[in-house]
Design a protein around this motif. Structure first.
Motif, short mmCIF file in Angstrom:
data_model
loop_
_atom_site.label_atom_id
_atom_site.label_comp_id
_atom_site.label_asym_id
_atom_site.label_seq_id
_atom_site.Cartn_x
_atom_site.Cartn_y
_atom_site.Cartn_z
N GLY A 1 6.76 -1.50 -9.58
CA GLY A 1 5.50 -1.95 -9.84
C GLY A 1 4.60 -2.04 -8.60
O GLY A 1 3.66 -2.66 -8.69
N TYR A 2 4.84 -1.48 -7.58
CA TYR A 2 4.00 -1.52 -6.25
C TYR A 2 3.47 -0.19 -5.99
O TYR A 2 3.92 0.84 -6.47
CB TYR A 2 4.99 -2.20 -5.07
CG TYR A 2 5.84 -1.19 -4.38
CD1 TYR A 2 5.61 -0.28 -3.29
CD2 TYR A 2 7.12 -1.20 -5.03
CE1 TYR A 2 6.29 0.52 -2.87
CE2 TYR A 2 7.88 -0.12 -4.34
CZ TYR A 2 7.83 0.71 -3.23
OH TYR A 2 8.47 1.43 -2.77
N PHE A 3 2.23 -0.06 -5.23
CA PHE A 3 1.67 1.21 -4.78
C PHE A 3 1.44 1.15 -3.30
O PHE A 3 0.56 0.18 -2.98
CB PHE A 3 0.47 1.34 -5.73
CG PHE A 3 -0.10 2.59 -5.22
CD1 PHE A 3 0.36 3.82 -5.35
CD2 PHE A 3 -1.59 2.36 -4.41
CE1 PHE A 3 -0.21 5.01 -5.06
CE2 PHE A 3 -2.03 3.73 -4.09
CZ PHE A 3 -1.53 5.12 -4.39
N ALA A 4 2.24 1.61 -2.46
CA ALA A 4 1.95 1.18 -0.85
C ALA A 4 2.91 2.39 -0.12
O ALA A 4 4.02 3.03 -0.61
CB ALA A 4 2.34 0.00 -0.34
N HIS A 5 2.49 2.53 1.22
CA HIS A 5 3.48 3.44 1.81
C HIS A 5 4.59 2.86 2.28
O HIS A 5 5.47 3.44 2.32
CB HIS A 5 2.65 3.82 3.07
CG HIS A 5 1.51 4.89 2.87
ND1 HIS A 5 1.62 6.15 2.40
CD2 HIS A 5 0.29 4.70 2.57
CE1 HIS A 5 0.39 6.78 2.04
NE2 HIS A 5 -0.48 5.87 2.35
N ASN A 6 4.64 1.55 2.58
CA ASN A 6 5.81 0.80 2.72
C ASN A 6 6.21 -0.06 1.64
O ASN A 6 5.25 -0.47 0.86
CB ASN A 6 5.65 -0.20 3.90
CG ASN A 6 5.29 0.52 5.20
OD1 ASN A 6 5.67 1.55 5.36
ND2 ASN A 6 4.56 -0.38 6.23
N THR A 7 7.48 -0.21 1.57
CA THR A 7 8.12 -0.98 0.31
C THR A 7 7.61 -2.57 0.44
O THR A 7 7.23 -3.01 1.58
CB THR A 7 9.52 -0.96 0.15
OG1 THR A 7 10.02 -1.53 1.31
CG2 THR A 7 9.77 0.46 0.12
#
Length: 167
Positions: free
Chosen positions: A79-85
Protein backbone atom coordinates in the motif's frame (compact mmCIF):
# COMPACT_ATOMS: atom_id res chain seq x y z
CA UNK A 1 -41.11 -21.44 -7.11
CA UNK A 2 -40.02 -17.85 -7.95
CA UNK A 3 -39.34 -17.24 -4.27
CA UNK A 4 -36.96 -20.22 -4.14
CA UNK A 5 -35.23 -19.07 -7.34
CA UNK A 6 -34.69 -15.57 -5.89
CA UNK A 7 -33.27 -17.00 -2.65
CA UNK A 8 -30.89 -19.18 -4.66
CA UNK A 9 -29.73 -16.21 -6.76
CA UNK A 10 -29.09 -14.13 -3.63
CA UNK A 11 -27.15 -17.03 -2.13
CA UNK A 12 -24.93 -17.31 -5.23
CA UNK A 13 -24.31 -13.55 -5.30
CA UNK A 14 -23.49 -13.59 -1.59
CA UNK A 15 -21.01 -16.45 -2.04
CA UNK A 16 -19.29 -14.56 -4.87
CA UNK A 17 -18.97 -11.39 -2.78
CA UNK A 18 -17.56 -13.31 0.18
CA UNK A 19 -15.10 -15.11 -2.12
CA UNK A 20 -13.88 -11.78 -3.52
CA UNK A 21 -13.38 -10.38 -0.04
CA UNK A 22 -11.78 -13.47 1.50
CA UNK A 23 -9.57 -14.83 -1.29
CA UNK A 24 -6.99 -12.12 -2.17
CA UNK A 25 -5.70 -13.83 -5.31
CA UNK A 26 -9.24 -14.14 -6.67
CA UNK A 27 -9.94 -10.51 -5.77
CA UNK A 28 -6.80 -9.36 -7.61
CA UNK A 29 -7.71 -11.42 -10.68
CA UNK A 30 -11.23 -9.97 -10.82
CA UNK A 31 -10.11 -6.38 -10.18
CA UNK A 32 -7.25 -6.68 -12.70
CA UNK A 33 -9.68 -7.90 -15.34
CA UNK A 34 -11.98 -4.95 -14.63
CA UNK A 35 -9.11 -2.49 -14.98
CA UNK A 36 -8.76 -0.85 -18.35
CA UNK A 37 -5.03 -0.32 -17.89
CA UNK A 38 -3.01 -2.71 -20.00
CA UNK A 39 0.77 -2.92 -20.30
CA UNK A 40 0.62 -3.67 -24.03
CA UNK A 41 -1.53 -0.59 -24.64
CA UNK A 42 0.86 1.58 -22.63
CA UNK A 43 3.79 0.26 -24.66
CA UNK A 44 1.94 1.17 -27.86
CA UNK A 45 1.05 4.63 -26.54
CA UNK A 46 4.63 5.22 -25.40
CA UNK A 47 5.99 4.19 -28.80
CA UNK A 48 3.40 6.37 -30.55
CA UNK A 49 4.59 9.39 -28.55
CA UNK A 50 8.22 8.54 -29.24
CA UNK A 51 7.54 8.18 -32.97
CA UNK A 52 5.72 11.52 -33.02
CA UNK A 53 8.83 13.08 -31.45
CA UNK A 54 11.14 11.32 -33.95
CA UNK A 55 12.59 9.06 -31.25
CA UNK A 56 13.18 5.37 -31.97
CA UNK A 57 10.54 2.95 -30.63
CA UNK A 58 11.27 0.83 -27.56
CA UNK A 59 11.41 -2.97 -27.57
CA UNK A 60 9.75 -4.91 -24.77
CA UNK A 61 12.26 -6.73 -22.58
CA UNK A 62 10.98 -9.62 -20.42
CA UNK A 63 13.45 -8.79 -17.61
CA UNK A 64 12.15 -5.22 -17.46
CA UNK A 65 8.61 -6.62 -17.36
CA UNK A 66 9.65 -8.95 -14.52
CA UNK A 67 11.16 -6.04 -12.57
CA UNK A 68 8.07 -3.88 -13.20
CA UNK A 69 5.76 -6.66 -12.03
CA UNK A 70 7.77 -7.24 -8.85
CA UNK A 71 7.73 -3.50 -8.04
CA UNK A 72 4.01 -3.13 -8.84
CA UNK A 73 3.17 -6.19 -6.73
CA UNK A 74 5.24 -4.85 -3.82
CA UNK A 75 3.50 -1.46 -3.88
CA UNK A 76 0.08 -3.13 -4.17
CA UNK A 77 0.76 -5.61 -1.37
CA UNK A 78 2.11 -2.99 1.01
CA UNK A 79 0.00 0.00 0.00
CA UNK A 80 2.74 2.53 -0.76
CA UNK A 81 3.33 4.61 -3.88
CA UNK A 82 6.90 5.82 -4.31
CA UNK A 83 10.05 5.28 -6.32
CA UNK A 84 11.79 4.05 -3.17
CA UNK A 85 10.33 1.37 -0.91
CA UNK A 86 9.49 2.26 2.71
CA UNK A 87 12.89 0.73 3.61
CA UNK A 88 14.66 2.94 1.08
CA UNK A 89 15.29 0.42 -1.73
CA UNK A 90 15.63 2.30 -5.01
CA UNK A 91 13.97 1.41 -8.34
CA UNK A 92 17.28 -0.11 -9.44
CA UNK A 93 16.87 -2.80 -6.77
CA UNK A 94 14.04 -4.32 -8.83
CA UNK A 95 16.11 -4.26 -12.02
CA UNK A 96 19.00 -5.99 -10.26
CA UNK A 97 16.66 -8.59 -8.73
CA UNK A 98 15.28 -9.39 -12.18
CA UNK A 99 18.81 -9.75 -13.57
CA UNK A 100 18.57 -6.79 -15.92
CA UNK A 101 22.02 -5.34 -16.65
CA UNK A 102 21.86 -1.76 -17.86
CA UNK A 103 23.87 1.35 -18.62
CA UNK A 104 20.83 3.67 -18.39
CA UNK A 105 17.50 3.11 -16.67
CA UNK A 106 14.40 5.04 -15.73
CA UNK A 107 11.10 4.48 -13.96
CA UNK A 108 7.61 5.99 -14.27
CA UNK A 109 4.84 5.21 -11.78
CA UNK A 110 1.10 5.77 -11.74
CA UNK A 111 -1.75 4.96 -9.35
CA UNK A 112 -5.49 5.63 -9.17
CA UNK A 113 -6.10 5.64 -12.92
CA UNK A 114 -8.74 3.59 -14.72
CA UNK A 115 -7.61 3.87 -18.33
CA UNK A 116 -4.33 3.44 -20.22
CA UNK A 117 -4.88 6.65 -22.21
CA UNK A 118 -5.30 8.65 -18.98
CA UNK A 119 -2.07 7.22 -17.57
CA UNK A 120 -0.13 8.07 -20.72
CA UNK A 121 -1.63 11.57 -20.88
CA UNK A 122 -0.66 12.23 -17.24
CA UNK A 123 2.88 10.99 -17.86
CA UNK A 124 3.24 13.16 -20.96
CA UNK A 125 2.02 16.19 -18.97
CA UNK A 126 4.64 15.63 -16.25
CA UNK A 127 8.15 16.86 -17.07
CA UNK A 128 10.05 14.00 -15.41
CA UNK A 129 7.83 11.28 -16.87
CA UNK A 130 7.84 12.99 -20.27
CA UNK A 131 11.65 13.08 -20.28
CA UNK A 132 11.82 9.34 -19.52
CA UNK A 133 9.33 8.49 -22.26
CA UNK A 134 11.19 10.51 -24.90
CA UNK A 135 14.74 9.76 -23.73
CA UNK A 136 16.62 8.54 -26.82
CA UNK A 137 19.14 6.67 -24.65
CA UNK A 138 16.44 4.17 -23.67
CA UNK A 139 15.95 1.28 -26.10
CA UNK A 140 13.85 -1.14 -24.04
CA UNK A 141 10.72 -1.05 -21.93
CA UNK A 142 8.82 -3.19 -19.44
CA UNK A 143 5.44 -2.32 -17.93
CA UNK A 144 3.27 -4.08 -15.34
CA UNK A 145 0.19 -3.44 -13.24
CA UNK A 146 -1.02 -4.79 -9.94
CA UNK A 147 -4.16 -4.18 -7.91
CA UNK A 148 -4.09 -3.40 -4.22
CA UNK A 149 -5.25 -0.86 -1.69
CA UNK A 150 -3.87 2.68 -1.62
CA UNK A 151 -5.20 5.32 0.77
CA UNK A 152 -8.04 3.01 1.81
CA UNK A 153 -9.37 2.30 -1.67
CA UNK A 154 -8.82 -0.29 -4.37
CA UNK A 155 -6.19 0.99 -6.78
CA UNK A 156 -4.26 -0.14 -9.83
CA UNK A 157 -0.50 0.44 -9.52
CA UNK A 158 1.41 0.93 -12.78
CA UNK A 159 5.19 0.59 -13.14
CA UNK A 160 7.00 1.50 -16.35
CA UNK A 161 10.73 0.67 -16.54
CA UNK A 162 13.02 1.92 -19.28
CA UNK A 163 16.49 0.66 -20.00
CA UNK A 164 19.50 0.58 -22.22
CA UNK A 165 21.09 -2.82 -21.75
CA UNK A 166 24.77 -3.25 -20.90
CA UNK A 167 26.67 -4.98 -23.69
Amino acid sequence: MNFIKQKFEFLIIGICIVALLVVPSLRNTVWDSLSAIYASVLVDLTNRDRTTANVKELKVNPLLEKAAQAKADDMAARGYFAHNTPEGLSPWYWLNEAGYKYVFAGENLAVNFNDSNDVQRAWMNSKGHFLNILNPRFTEIGIATSTGVYKNRIAVFVVQFFGAPAQ
